[in-house]
Write an enzyme that holds these catalytic residues in place. Structure first.
Site, PDB file in Angstrom:
ATOM      1  N   ASP A   1     -21.623  99.838  -7.700  1.00 43.95           N
ATOM      2  CA  ASP A   1     -21.225  98.492  -7.268  1.00 43.95           C
ATOM      3  C   ASP A   1     -22.032  98.046  -6.045  1.00 43.95           C
ATOM      4  O   ASP A   1     -22.872  98.791  -5.523  1.00 43.95           O
ATOM      5  CB  ASP A   1     -19.710  98.520  -6.975  1.00 43.95           C
ATOM      6  CG  ASP A   1     -19.016  97.214  -7.315  1.00 43.95           C
ATOM      7  OD1 ASP A   1     -19.696  96.182  -7.422  1.00 43.95           O
ATOM      8  OD2 ASP A   1     -17.772  97.224  -7.453  1.00 43.95           O
TER       9      ASP A   1
ATOM     10  N   ASP B   1     -17.345  88.943 -11.614  1.00 43.42           N
ATOM     11  CA  ASP B   1     -16.290  89.630 -12.381  1.00 43.42           C
ATOM     12  C   ASP B   1     -15.632  88.714 -13.421  1.00 43.42           C
ATOM     13  O   ASP B   1     -15.330  87.556 -13.144  1.00 43.42           O
ATOM     14  CB  ASP B   1     -15.184  90.133 -11.441  1.00 43.42           C
ATOM     15  CG  ASP B   1     -15.653  91.325 -10.618  1.00 43.42           C
ATOM     16  OD1 ASP B   1     -16.848  91.661 -10.660  1.00 43.42           O
ATOM     17  OD2 ASP B   1     -14.803  91.917  -9.932  1.00 43.42           O
TER      18      ASP B   1
HETATM   19  C1  GLA Z   1     -16.288  94.770  -8.134  1.00 44.63           C
HETATM   20  C2  GLA Z   1     -16.809  95.024  -9.548  1.00 44.63           C
HETATM   21  C3  GLA Z   1     -15.620  95.222 -10.485  1.00 44.63           C
HETATM   22  C4  GLA Z   1     -14.790  96.398 -10.009  1.00 44.63           C
HETATM   23  C5  GLA Z   1     -14.336  96.181  -8.575  1.00 44.63           C
HETATM   24  C6  GLA Z   1     -13.689  97.422  -7.971  1.00 44.63           C
HETATM   25  O1  GLA Z   1     -15.592  93.567  -8.036  1.00 44.63           O
HETATM   26  O2  GLA Z   1     -17.605  93.970  -9.983  1.00 44.63           O
HETATM   27  O3  GLA Z   1     -16.076  95.445 -11.818  1.00 44.63           O
HETATM   28  O4  GLA Z   1     -15.554  97.580 -10.107  1.00 44.63           O
HETATM   29  O5  GLA Z   1     -15.443  95.839  -7.729  1.00 44.63           O
HETATM   30  O6  GLA Z   1     -13.280  97.242  -6.657  1.00 44.63           O
END
Ligand code: GLA
Length: 383
Positions: A146, A201
């Site tokens: 990430d 996301d």
């Molecule tokens: C980010 C990523 C998500 C998830 C969250 C976890 O937002 O894009 O897919 O992994 O972090 O905290």
């Protein structure tokens, strides 16, 4: 020509010595990830129960092999900077990895190319080597990486460090880059990761899902065996969309050669959810050996046609997957013209409906169907 020492690194890199060469992801990765449904509410029982469910539901035999823990498994670093799992949630971490492997499945973890993960757990920046080695010792098969808490530095500089650290372990570890499309990773991540997120996301609703599909569509030409565009994980089964909307979601992800990472609680899913996730003919489009990302080829208001080339099955000379996609609020007839799909106008093709599994017979010039609101009709054409 690599005549100067200073150029050696560049030349070696161009030759792939420092590139991603782990042999993984020849077709898009398939499995399950904890985040979309569980967020931080994860523990060993959830993970082992999910591994059991992948086998009991037969999802594993359809190709869903990775069991991936997302954020919130890591708690701290010890005095030697070795990352330590949350032992309350995961009392026997190695036992859990072995349990997953014992079922014939693969095990994945999550970390972050920053000081902390998005949920504030230890990040890997500055500890890439220690972390990659720890993952390899545990026998981890997959890393989602990430992009939080990176102090604004470029992903282009941070992501290759973990790639090299994973490579150096000698264990093939699928490398899933999750930097949300920052700096258009499709254009530079081909020798860094096995997949790269192209979007922020996803949320479990229609508007979010289609906007991720549209964003991901822009990068279609960059996907291929070993490196895939990732419009984020599946929401199928989480309850925020209708049946036709989830069918559209799954169909588009399959046509786009997107990673198929289930994001619901498969221990408690409905038959409708299982039916969508186990449509073997739609999965076959995703796992097609050519690895060509299908894309939007026709737009007429809220009616769209998406299509992509597939490996032909003899005696066919060419094969295509086609989605007639209705983004509108009422049923409508949508037509996919051969010219839009990329087929010679003179060709006649056997048409198979991939959701009803009916052979529709031979068609020439175009294929049409009445498509429900927010739904799809998906075909395979063998010509
Ligand atoms: C980010 C990523 C998500 C998830 C969250 C976890 O937002 O894009 O897919 O992994 O972090 O905290």
């Amino acid at each position: 020509m690599c005549t100067f020492a200073v150029l050696l690194l560049v030349c070696a890199s161009a030759a792939g010595v420092y590139g991603l060469d782990n042999g993984l992801g020849r077709t898009p990765q398939m499995g399950w990830n904890s985040w979309n449904h569980f967020h931080c509410n994860i523990n060993q029982a959830v993970i082992e129960g999910t591994a059991d469910a992948l086998i009991a539901t037969k999802l594993a035999s359809f190709g869903y092999k990775y069991v991936n823990i997302d954020d919130c498994w890591a708690a701290s670093r010890d005095s030697n900077n070795i990352v330590q799992p949350d032992t309350k949630a995961f009392p026997d971490f190695q036992g859990m990895v072995d349990y997953v492997h014992g079922k014939g499945l693969l095990f994945g973890l999550y970390s972050d190319a920053g000081d902390k993960t998005c949920a504030g757990r230890p990040g890997s920046l500055g500890y890439e080597k220690e972390d990659a080695n720890r993952y390899a010792e545990w026998k981890v098969d997959y890393l989602k990486y990430d992009n939080c808490h990176s102090a604004g530095s470029k992903p282009e500089t941070r992501y290759p460090i973990m790639r090299d650290s994973l490579n150096a372990t000698g264990r093939p570890i699928f490398y899933s880059m999750c930097e949300w499309g920052v700096d258009n990773p499709a254009t530079w991540a081909g020798d860094v990761g096995n997949s790269w997120r192209t979007t922020p996301d996803i949320k479990d609703n229609w508007a979010s899902m289609i906007s991720r599909a549209d964003l991901n569509n822009e990068w279609a030409t960059y996907a291929g065996p070993g490196g895939w565009n990732d419009p984020d994980m599946l929401e199928v089964g989480n309850g925020g969309m209708t049946g036709p909307e989830y069918q559209s979601h799954f169909s588009l992800w399959c046509l786009m050669k997107s990673p198929l990472l289930i994001g619901c609680d498969i221990r408690n899913m409905s038959k409708d959810t299982l039916d969508i996730l186990t449509n073997s003919e739609v999965i076959a489009v995703n796992q097609d050996p050519l690895g060509i990302q299908g894309k939007k080829v026709m737009v007429n208001g809220t009616s769209e046609v998406w299509a992509g080339k597939l490996q032909p099955i003899a005696p066919s000379k060419s094969s295509f997957a086609v989605i007639l996609f209705n983004r509108g609020l009422s049923s409508v007839t949508i037509t996919g013209e051969w010219s839009a799909i990329g087929l010679d106008a003179s060709l006649s093709c056997d048409v198979k409906d991939l959701w009803t599994h009916k052979d529709m017979g031979k068609m020439s010039g175009s294929v049409s169907a009445i498509v429900p609101s927010h739904g799809v009709v998906m075909y395979r054409l063998n010509c």
